[in-house]
Motif scaffolding. Sequence first.
Motif, PDB file in Angstrom:
ATOM      1  N   UNK A   1       0.787  -1.100   0.058  1.00  0.00           N
ATOM      2  CA  UNK A   1       0.083  -0.123   0.001  1.00  0.00           C
ATOM      3  C   UNK A   1       0.834   1.241  -0.007  1.00  0.00           C
ATOM      4  N   UNK A   2       0.514   2.369  -0.975  1.00  0.00           N
ATOM      5  CA  UNK A   2       1.098   3.447  -0.877  1.00  0.00           C
ATOM      6  C   UNK A   2       0.724   4.265   0.517  1.00  0.00           C
ATOM      7  N   UNK A   3       1.869   4.681   1.100  1.00  0.00           N
ATOM      8  CA  UNK A   3       1.367   5.304   2.691  1.00  0.00           C
ATOM      9  C   UNK A   3       0.772   6.526   2.520  1.00  0.00           C
ATOM     10  N   UNK A   4       1.067   7.362   1.317  1.00  0.00           N
ATOM     11  CA  UNK A   4       0.303   8.634   1.451  1.00  0.00           C
ATOM     12  C   UNK A   4      -1.020   8.454   0.876  1.00  0.00           C
ATOM     13  N   UNK A   5      -1.617   7.920  -0.202  1.00  0.00           N
ATOM     14  CA  UNK A   5      -2.798   7.799  -0.836  1.00  0.00           C
ATOM     15  C   UNK A   5      -3.589   6.587  -0.478  1.00  0.00           C
ATOM     16  N   UNK A   6      -3.015   5.760   0.134  1.00  0.00           N
ATOM     17  CA  UNK A   6      -3.723   4.554   0.581  1.00  0.00           C
ATOM     18  C   UNK A   6      -4.217   3.411  -0.499  1.00  0.00           C
ATOM     19  N   UNK A   7      -3.969   3.719  -1.649  1.00  0.00           N
ATOM     20  CA  UNK A   7      -4.060   2.825  -2.876  1.00  0.00           C
ATOM     21  C   UNK A   7      -2.899   2.058  -2.941  1.00  0.00           C
ATOM     22  N   UNK A   8      -2.995   1.111  -3.985  1.00  0.00           N
ATOM     23  CA  UNK A   8      -1.656   0.097  -3.947  1.00  0.00           C
ATOM     24  C   UNK A   8      -0.533   0.911  -4.533  1.00  0.00           C
ATOM     25  N   UNK A   9       0.535   0.201  -4.235  1.00  0.00           N
ATOM     26  CA  UNK A   9       2.034   1.004  -4.552  1.00  0.00           C
ATOM     27  C   UNK A   9       2.596   0.255  -5.806  1.00  0.00           C
ATOM     28  N   UNK A  10       3.808   0.933  -6.132  1.00  0.00           N
ATOM     29  CA  UNK A  10       4.564   0.205  -7.232  1.00  0.00           C
ATOM     30  C   UNK A  10       4.811  -1.466  -7.084  1.00  0.00           C
ATOM     31  N   UNK A  11       5.259  -1.798  -5.842  1.00  0.00           N
ATOM     32  CA  UNK A  11       5.279  -3.269  -5.721  1.00  0.00           C
ATOM     33  C   UNK A  11       4.101  -4.050  -6.034  1.00  0.00           C
ATOM     34  N   UNK A  12       3.142  -3.334  -5.443  1.00  0.00           N
ATOM     35  CA  UNK A  12       1.857  -4.182  -5.640  1.00  0.00           C
ATOM     36  C   UNK A  12       1.460  -4.264  -7.287  1.00  0.00           C
ATOM     37  N   UNK A  13       1.701  -3.136  -7.877  1.00  0.00           N
ATOM     38  CA  UNK A  13       1.490  -3.243  -9.394  1.00  0.00           C
ATOM     39  C   UNK A  13       2.341  -4.155  -9.986  1.00  0.00           C
ATOM     40  N   UNK A  14       3.589  -4.288  -9.848  1.00  0.00           N
ATOM     41  CA  UNK A  14       4.438  -5.245 -10.491  1.00  0.00           C
ATOM     42  C   UNK A  14       4.031  -6.600 -10.216  1.00  0.00           C
ATOM     43  N   UNK A  15       3.441  -7.098  -9.201  1.00  0.00           N
ATOM     44  CA  UNK A  15       2.718  -8.252  -8.932  1.00  0.00           C
ATOM     45  C   UNK A  15       1.597  -8.468  -9.668  1.00  0.00           C
ATOM     46  N   UNK A  16       0.663  -7.135  -9.828  1.00  0.00           N
ATOM     47  CA  UNK A  16      -0.756  -7.658 -10.349  1.00  0.00           C
ATOM     48  C   UNK A  16      -0.624  -7.535 -11.934  1.00  0.00           C
TER      49      UNK A  16
END
Length: 369
Positions: free
Chosen positions: A201-216
Amino acid sequence: MDLKTEQISFDQLISELSTRLINSEPAETYECIEEVIAAIGDYADADRCYVFEFNDSLEHMTNTHEWVRTDYQAHISDLQAVKTADLPWFFEQIKTYHKCIVDNIDFLPPEATAEKAEFEREQIKSVICVGLVANQHLLGFVGCDMVRQERQWTPEEIRRLRLVADMVANTLERQRTYSELIHTQRALEKANRMLQAQVAQDGLTGIANRRAFDERITNEIQRASRHKTPLALLIIDIDQFKPYNDHYGHLQGDQALKSVADAMFDQLQRNTDFIARYGGEEFVAVISATNEEKTKESMNQLLEAVRNLKIKHEPSEVEPYLTISIGGYIHKPRADEDTEDLIARMISKADSALYRAKSDGRNRGYLDT
């Protein structure tokens, strides 16, 4: 059956039940304890046999198991959360000596007035209770009541009740340890899930972060390849965000990023939709099981959602409020394509489309097919 044979038979039964208790699954433990107190009750020719458990502070005791001879009254339902302070003499006997033996309630000491009244209420004439002790902790007690007549409890009966008490105490301790382990395990699993969520999770916005995108994106490419369905990748950039930050300050800039992220997240609510913060003021979205028309519609919805926020952006050369630009690429993955190469190509294509959207004035989106 003579007394010696009866004792041997009882010892064999208790040995079998002890083995069952030791090997029982937690769900079977209750049934095993019921069988144990039924055995001791029948052997001792008692009218009731039962188990009470103390709470952790020893302030309450609860009747958790009860065996009653046919035609005699059960009391388990009205012996729940009994205050130990209401039966002080009895509780002191159990706590200090780990036993309470009363052959005739008429000969109770004067300080046992409350106990005599309770025994009379339950029509008890004689009673024997032995403490449940495990790891030097008093967990409760197991007991037998006589209702039909007074009873002189023999040393053999006391010994056997102690044996049963040890079995039950060890079983309850094992059950409690098991419950604590399960509780700890669940707490660890919950903490691990929260940690995994935080990692993704991105700490600022609360949505997924770059790491989660790479997996998704990897998972979605593989799924699209199996199902032979198109997959769209969008790269989204907030227009002229540096001037916004310089003009309004970083705190307001952070708030703007959160608002834009929330607005776009609300637009992508299908299970096959995914949006993440890619870095800085850039976001990335994956739209599965789509087509060119639906992807363009999703892009327009994202553009409109951010416009509708009406976040003032005085230094903008595009609009007087905050806007975004989008570059997209849609592709139907094939089984023979290398996933890593395809991801790099999709990002490159979407990035080129984003560059075109910016070059043509921003506040718009382009889709490369």
